[in-house]
Design a protein around this motif. Structure first.
Motif, PDB file in Angstrom:
ATOM      1  N   TYR A  90      16.358   2.133  -3.195  1.00  0.00           N
ATOM      2  CA  TYR A  90      16.281   0.823  -3.836  1.00  0.00           C
ATOM      3  C   TYR A  90      14.945   0.651  -4.556  1.00  0.00           C
ATOM      4  CZ  TYR A  90      16.821  -4.251  -4.324  1.00  0.00           C
ATOM      5  OH  TYR A  90      16.930  -5.529  -4.812  1.00  0.00           O
ATOM      6  N   ARG A  91      13.870   1.080  -3.907  1.00  0.00           N
ATOM      7  CA  ARG A  91      12.549   0.977  -4.538  1.00  0.00           C
ATOM      8  C   ARG A  91      12.514   1.743  -5.856  1.00  0.00           C
ATOM      9  NH1 ARG A  91       9.420   4.710  -5.069  1.00  0.00           N
ATOM     10  NH2 ARG A  91      10.314   5.950  -3.378  1.00  0.00           N
ATOM     11  N   GLU A  92      13.032   2.965  -5.826  1.00  0.00           N
ATOM     12  CA  GLU A  92      12.947   3.824  -7.010  1.00  0.00           C
ATOM     13  C   GLU A  92      13.946   3.425  -8.097  1.00  0.00           C
ATOM     14  OE1 GLU A  92      14.558   8.102  -7.362  1.00  0.00           O
ATOM     15  OE2 GLU A  92      12.431   8.338  -6.874  1.00  0.00           O
ATOM     16  N   GLN A  93      15.202   3.188  -7.700  1.00  0.00           N
ATOM     17  CA  GLN A  93      16.265   3.000  -8.687  1.00  0.00           C
ATOM     18  C   GLN A  93      16.439   1.549  -9.138  1.00  0.00           C
ATOM     19  OE1 GLN A  93      17.882   5.614 -10.062  1.00  0.00           O
ATOM     20  NE2 GLN A  93      16.521   6.896  -8.831  1.00  0.00           N
ATOM     21  N   VAL A  94      16.181   0.591  -8.260  1.00  0.00           N
ATOM     22  CA  VAL A  94      16.391  -0.820  -8.601  1.00  0.00           C
ATOM     23  C   VAL A  94      15.077  -1.490  -8.988  1.00  0.00           C
ATOM     24  CG1 VAL A  94      17.240  -3.065  -7.800  1.00  0.00           C
ATOM     25  CG2 VAL A  94      18.415  -0.955  -7.117  1.00  0.00           C
ATOM     26  N   LEU A  95      14.054  -1.327  -8.142  1.00  0.00           N
ATOM     27  CA  LEU A  95      12.776  -1.977  -8.419  1.00  0.00           C
ATOM     28  C   LEU A  95      11.923  -1.215  -9.424  1.00  0.00           C
ATOM     29  CD1 LEU A  95      11.703  -3.088  -4.820  1.00  0.00           C
ATOM     30  CD2 LEU A  95      12.933  -4.408  -6.558  1.00  0.00           C
ATOM     31  N   LYS A  96      12.212   0.078  -9.589  1.00  0.00           N
ATOM     32  CA  LYS A  96      11.412   0.928 -10.476  1.00  0.00           C
ATOM     33  C   LYS A  96       9.936   0.869 -10.077  1.00  0.00           C
ATOM     34  CE  LYS A  96      15.176   1.516 -12.914  1.00  0.00           C
ATOM     35  NZ  LYS A  96      15.964   2.773 -12.783  1.00  0.00           N
ATOM     36  N   ALA A  97       9.709   0.992  -8.776  1.00  0.00           N
ATOM     37  CA  ALA A  97       8.359   0.891  -8.225  1.00  0.00           C
ATOM     38  C   ALA A  97       7.969   2.203  -7.550  1.00  0.00           C
ATOM     39  CB  ALA A  97       8.284  -0.262  -7.225  1.00  0.00           C
ATOM     40  N   GLU A  98       6.672   2.422  -7.442  1.00  0.00           N
ATOM     41  CA  GLU A  98       6.146   3.629  -6.820  1.00  0.00           C
ATOM     42  C   GLU A  98       6.128   3.494  -5.299  1.00  0.00           C
ATOM     43  OE1 GLU A  98       5.305   6.468  -8.392  1.00  0.00           O
ATOM     44  OE2 GLU A  98       6.083   5.506 -10.205  1.00  0.00           O
ATOM     45  N   TYR A  99       6.143   4.635  -4.618  1.00  0.00           N
ATOM     46  CA  TYR A  99       6.036   4.635  -3.161  1.00  0.00           C
ATOM     47  C   TYR A  99       4.587   4.446  -2.749  1.00  0.00           C
ATOM     48  CZ  TYR A  99       4.646   9.516  -3.903  1.00  0.00           C
ATOM     49  OH  TYR A  99       4.019  10.654  -4.331  1.00  0.00           O
ATOM     50  N   GLY A 100       4.419   3.937  -1.538  1.00  0.00           N
ATOM     51  CA  GLY A 100       3.084   3.733  -1.007  1.00  0.00           C
ATOM     52  C   GLY A 100       2.701   4.800  -0.012  1.00  0.00           C
ATOM     53  N   GLU A 101       1.513   4.671   0.532  1.00  0.00           N
ATOM     54  CA  GLU A 101       1.015   5.589   1.551  1.00  0.00           C
ATOM     55  C   GLU A 101       0.534   4.784   2.746  1.00  0.00           C
ATOM     56  OE1 GLU A 101      -1.814   8.376   0.144  1.00  0.00           O
ATOM     57  OE2 GLU A 101      -0.392   9.364  -1.215  1.00  0.00           O
ATOM     58  N   TYR A 102       0.751   5.347   3.933  1.00  0.00           N
ATOM     59  CA  TYR A 102       0.290   4.674   5.141  1.00  0.00           C
ATOM     60  C   TYR A 102      -0.635   5.590   5.922  1.00  0.00           C
ATOM     61  CZ  TYR A 102       3.540   7.335   8.118  1.00  0.00           C
ATOM     62  OH  TYR A 102       4.205   8.319   8.788  1.00  0.00           O
ATOM     63  N   CYS A 103      -1.470   4.971   6.738  1.00  0.00           N
ATOM     64  CA  CYS A 103      -2.460   5.732   7.504  1.00  0.00           C
ATOM     65  C   CYS A 103      -1.810   6.436   8.687  1.00  0.00           C
ATOM     66  CB  CYS A 103      -3.570   4.807   8.009  1.00  0.00           C
ATOM     67  SG  CYS A 103      -4.580   4.093   6.702  1.00  0.00           S
ATOM     68  N   VAL A 104      -2.133   7.675   8.879  1.00  0.00           N
ATOM     69  CA  VAL A 104      -1.689   8.452  10.029  1.00  0.00           C
ATOM     70  C   VAL A 104      -2.915   8.734  10.882  1.00  0.00           C
ATOM     71  CG1 VAL A 104      -0.543  10.546  10.813  1.00  0.00           C
ATOM     72  CG2 VAL A 104       0.128   9.500   8.637  1.00  0.00           C
ATOM     73  N   THR A 105      -2.842   8.415  12.159  1.00  0.00           N
ATOM     74  CA  THR A 105      -3.995   8.549  13.044  1.00  0.00           C
ATOM     75  C   THR A 105      -4.586   9.950  12.957  1.00  0.00           C
ATOM     76  OG1 THR A 105      -2.999   6.961  14.552  1.00  0.00           O
ATOM     77  CG2 THR A 105      -4.823   8.285  15.408  1.00  0.00           C
ATOM     78  N   ASN A 106      -5.870  10.021  12.630  1.00  0.00           N
ATOM     79  CA  ASN A 106      -6.624  11.283  12.565  1.00  0.00           C
ATOM     80  C   ASN A 106      -6.068  12.270  11.538  1.00  0.00           C
ATOM     81  OD1 ASN A 106      -8.299  10.401  14.696  1.00  0.00           O
ATOM     82  ND2 ASN A 106      -6.832  11.150  16.217  1.00  0.00           N
ATOM     83  N   SER A 107      -5.199  11.799  10.659  1.00  0.00           N
ATOM     84  CA  SER A 107      -4.602  12.731   9.690  1.00  0.00           C
ATOM     85  C   SER A 107      -4.636  12.179   8.272  1.00  0.00           C
ATOM     86  CB  SER A 107      -3.149  13.029  10.090  1.00  0.00           C
ATOM     87  OG  SER A 107      -3.083  13.560  11.396  1.00  0.00           O
ATOM     88  N   GLY A 108      -5.452  11.177   8.025  1.00  0.00           N
ATOM     89  CA  GLY A 108      -5.515  10.613   6.691  1.00  0.00           C
ATOM     90  C   GLY A 108      -4.302   9.750   6.387  1.00  0.00           C
ATOM     91  N   THR A 109      -3.719   9.931   5.220  1.00  0.00           N
ATOM     92  CA  THR A 109      -2.560   9.147   4.814  1.00  0.00           C
ATOM     93  C   THR A 109      -1.410  10.058   4.431  1.00  0.00           C
ATOM     94  OG1 THR A 109      -3.265   9.070   2.496  1.00  0.00           O
ATOM     95  CG2 THR A 109      -4.025   7.293   3.936  1.00  0.00           C
ATOM     96  N   ARG A 110      -0.212   9.489   4.416  1.00  0.00           N
ATOM     97  CA  ARG A 110       0.956  10.223   3.942  1.00  0.00           C
ATOM     98  C   ARG A 110       1.867   9.271   3.171  1.00  0.00           C
ATOM     99  NH1 ARG A 110       6.182  11.244   7.388  1.00  0.00           N
ATOM    100  NH2 ARG A 110       6.899  10.875   5.259  1.00  0.00           N
ATOM    101  N   PRO A 111       2.591   9.786   2.189  1.00  0.00           N
ATOM    102  CA  PRO A 111       3.493   8.928   1.411  1.00  0.00           C
ATOM    103  C   PRO A 111       4.708   8.519   2.226  1.00  0.00           C
ATOM    104  CG  PRO A 111       3.735  11.214   0.739  1.00  0.00           C
ATOM    105  CD  PRO A 111       2.585  11.183   1.710  1.00  0.00           C
ATOM    106  N   LEU A 112       5.258   7.365   1.871  1.00  0.00           N
ATOM    107  CA  LEU A 112       6.450   6.879   2.556  1.00  0.00           C
ATOM    108  C   LEU A 112       7.321   6.144   1.537  1.00  0.00           C
ATOM    109  CD1 LEU A 112       7.780   6.688   5.374  1.00  0.00           C
ATOM    110  CD2 LEU A 112       6.733   4.436   5.600  1.00  0.00           C
ATOM    111  N   GLY A 113       8.561   6.582   1.416  1.00  0.00           N
ATOM    112  CA  GLY A 113       9.445   6.035   0.403  1.00  0.00           C
ATOM    113  C   GLY A 113       9.809   4.587   0.603  1.00  0.00           C
ATOM    114  N   SER A 114       9.794   4.102   1.838  1.00  0.00           N
ATOM    115  CA  SER A 114      10.183   2.714   2.123  1.00  0.00           C
ATOM    116  C   SER A 114       8.996   1.759   2.116  1.00  0.00           C
ATOM    117  CB  SER A 114      10.889   2.640   3.480  1.00  0.00           C
ATOM    118  OG  SER A 114      10.051   3.142   4.507  1.00  0.00           O
ATOM    119  N   LEU A 115       7.860   2.234   1.598  1.00  0.00           N
ATOM    120  CA  LEU A 115       6.652   1.407   1.505  1.00  0.00           C
ATOM    121  C   LEU A 115       6.285   1.243   0.036  1.00  0.00           C
ATOM    122  CD1 LEU A 115       4.399   0.070   3.323  1.00  0.00           C
ATOM    123  CD2 LEU A 115       3.085   2.169   2.943  1.00  0.00           C
TER     124      LEU A 115
END
Length: 311
Positions: free
Chosen positions: A20-45
């Motif tokens: 829905y984010r990609e096809q309907v909202l035409k919005a980029e994915y976000g990144e969330y913090c992972v403990t002691n591992s920096g950040t990682r992308p997440l499609g539902s953010l």
């Protein structure tokens, strides 16, 4: 789009939100913090930059988005808390979904009376209050707890009825065990529960719904806003086994379970709107596309259910 702790059900709806984010909202994915591992992308953010430019992204309508912003400020000003980041960016969260539902209904001239009668209080003749992230002005349980949404109705006999609403999407009920003398006192004196039934409700499957029910009952006991009766409704996906277990467990302890607690599936709610209740069919279709109808995408999902982690 993959989180190791997701159950198969959560993974399916995370995939829906990513699509829905990609096809309907035409919005980029976000990144969330992972403990002691920096950040990682997440499609539902949702990406922070997109939300800054388009603050309405995580809501079905501009009306709901405006109400969410205004309500968040009111909650904070009154000493409450609301996770603004979760509200604005987390597409898998039930929080923005709650505002999309009740923000739209409360904007109607009758505050969605037809929907309230059909799903929340059949005896309602008017809706006096409809708010998200609501808690009573008096801290009746001593823990500053509140409801995801609250509806106060007026009935034909002039009495007021409170419906405390718990909204779930893929989240589980809180597994933390909460207990206090205030909880047990309300349990034994409110008249909702059979005697000496508090202990079984302390378990993780029923504890949160029990506390929500105690809050509703305590509002009646303390005559909050002049209400004289109350009930609790869980709004969730039809296939939510967590909610079903919680309701069964609580019902065993209730004197009149049908009067005090129930489940409304999101699917039934949308079907009702399509049949003429609430906003309109276009809104119902938009809600179903956003929350209920995972697209036919070939993707690897977990083989077995596991404990889900909302992100």
């Amino acid at each position: 789009m993959s989180v190791a702790s997701d159950s198969r059900r959560t993974a399916r709806y995370r995939l829906l939100q990513s699509w829905y984010r990609e096809q309907v909202l035409k919005a980029e994915y976000g990144e969330y913090c992972v403990t002691n591992s920096g950040t990682r992308p997440l499609g539902s953010l949702l990406a922070l930059d997109d939300v800054i430019r388009r603050p309405e992204l995580n809501f079905l309508t501009d009306t709901a988005a405006q109400y969410a912003r205004e309500r968040a400020e009111i909650v904070h000003a009154s000493g409450g808390t609301i996770d603004k980041a979760r509200l604005a960016r987390n597409m898998l969260s039930s929080l923005p979904m709650t505002f999309s539902i009740f923000g739209e209904l409360r904007a109607r001239h009758d505050r969605g009376l037809d929907v309230v009668r059909a799903f929340l209080d059949p005896q309602a003749v008017a809706v006096e209050v409809m708010e998200c992230a609501w808690r009573p002005a008096v801290d009746v349980l001593g823990d500053r707890s509140g409801f995801d949404a609250a509806v106060v109705t007026l009935r034909a006999d002039g009495t007021r009825h409170l419906v405390g609403i718990e909204v779930k999407y893929t989240e589980q009920f809180n597994r933390t065990i909460y207990n206090s003398d205030a909880y047990r006192q309300v349990h034994e004196t409110c008249g909702w529960f059979k005697p000496s039934t508090a202990r079984p409700l302390l378990g993780p499957s029923t504890n949160q719904l029990w506390r929500t029910s105690l809050l509703a009952a305590a509002c009646v006991q303390n005559n909050v806003m002049g209400i004289s009766s109350a009930s609790v409704v869980v709004m969730c996906l039809a296939e939510d086994p967590d909610a079903a277990r919680a309701l069964v467990g609580l019902s065993v302890a209730l004197q009149e379970p049908a009067e005090h607690c129930g489940i409304v599936s999101l699917e039934a709610f949308v079907a009702g709107v399509r049949e003429g209740l609430g906003p309109d069919e276009e809104w119902a279709d938009a809600f179903a596309t956003r929350y209920l109808d995972p697209p036919a995408i070939h993707a690897e999902l977990p083989d077995e259910d596991s404990e889900s982690l909302e992100l």
